[in-house]
Design a protein around this motif. Structure first.
Motif, mmCIF file in Angstrom:
data_model
loop_
_atom_site.group_PDB
_atom_site.id
_atom_site.type_symbol
_atom_site.label_atom_id
_atom_site.label_comp_id
_atom_site.label_asym_id
_atom_site.label_seq_id
_atom_site.Cartn_x
_atom_site.Cartn_y
_atom_site.Cartn_z
ATOM 1 N N VAL A 24 0.845 -1.187 0.000
ATOM 2 C CA VAL A 24 0.000 0.000 0.000
ATOM 3 C C VAL A 24 0.886 1.243 0.000
ATOM 4 N N GLN A 25 1.970 1.217 0.757
ATOM 5 C CA GLN A 25 2.919 2.335 0.790
ATOM 6 C C GLN A 25 3.454 2.630 -0.608
ATOM 7 N N PHE A 56 -8.092 3.531 0.347
ATOM 8 C CA PHE A 56 -7.138 3.642 1.453
ATOM 9 C C PHE A 56 -7.787 4.279 2.670
ATOM 10 N N LYS A 59 -10.484 1.770 4.221
ATOM 11 C CA LYS A 59 -10.019 0.471 4.723
ATOM 12 C C LYS A 59 -8.873 0.584 5.710
ATOM 13 N N ALA A 60 -8.115 1.684 5.651
ATOM 14 C CA ALA A 60 -7.002 1.863 6.571
ATOM 15 C C ALA A 60 -7.497 2.001 8.003
ATOM 16 N N LYS A 65 -2.447 1.151 11.332
ATOM 17 C CA LYS A 65 -1.184 1.616 10.766
ATOM 18 C C LYS A 65 -0.468 0.552 9.950
ATOM 19 N N CYS A 67 -1.385 -1.310 7.834
ATOM 20 C CA CYS A 67 -1.884 -1.516 6.473
ATOM 21 C C CYS A 67 -0.921 -1.007 5.414
ATOM 22 N N LEU A 68 -0.004 -0.110 5.746
ATOM 23 C CA LEU A 68 0.941 0.400 4.756
ATOM 24 C C LEU A 68 1.848 -0.693 4.214
ATOM 25 N N GLU A 70 0.758 -3.849 3.931
ATOM 26 C CA GLU A 70 -0.115 -4.855 3.311
ATOM 27 C C GLU A 70 -0.011 -4.789 1.793
ATOM 28 N N LEU A 75 -6.641 -3.992 -0.082
ATOM 29 C CA LEU A 75 -7.401 -2.755 0.048
ATOM 30 C C LEU A 75 -8.082 -2.314 -1.246
#
Length: 143
Positions: A24-25, A56, A59-60, A65, A67-68, A70, A75
């Protein structure tokens, strides 16, 4: 109204995509670098989803946190509605309104994704068209 082919030809970049296993990042950084609000998500060169700022944001909250790190597949939205190069802005606006979506992949005659349009692109084009009509009517009335 213009065809989507004409709008895509005028855009600085046509298609920015990311793989399903990108973090995701990484996806967010790519979106920031290109100043866009969504990416096409691909697996094996085929579109499988769309990852947007809205995905983002929504779902974040649920994932926190972490999730970045993932994969974007967790997402993304996997509901892809696409249009073809020969459709008009009016047709796209109707699809986006009816389906409550903000981004549309654009496919060529063979079904290959060749571009990506946002609701912002559609609104910009609609305003340009209306401005042209107003200018023409004003010219007609005053001359």
């Amino acid at each position: 109204m213009k065809l989507l082919q004409q709008i895509l030809n005028a855009k600085p970049h046509r298609l920015i995509a990311v793989g399903v296993d990108a973090s995701v990042q990484q996806a967010l950084e790519l979106m920031a670098r290109h100043d866009i609000g969504a990416l096409l998500v691909e697996e094996g060169g085929q579109p499988v989803g769309i990852f947007s700022e809205r995905d983002f944001a929504r779902k974040a909250v649920q994932l926190g946190k972490a999730c970045l790190d993932e994969p974007v597949r967790h997402l993304m939205s996997d509901r892809i509605i696409s249009v073809t190069l020969t459709e008009t802005v009016e047709e796209c606006m109707a699809i986006m309104t009816d389906r409550h979506i903000r981004h549309l992949p654009v496919t060529d005659g063979d079904g290959k994704v060749v571009g990506f349009l946002s609701i912002g692109d559609m609104v910009k084009e609609t305003i340009a068209e209306q401005s042209f009509v107003i200018e023409q009517l004003t010219h007609y009335i005053t001359h």
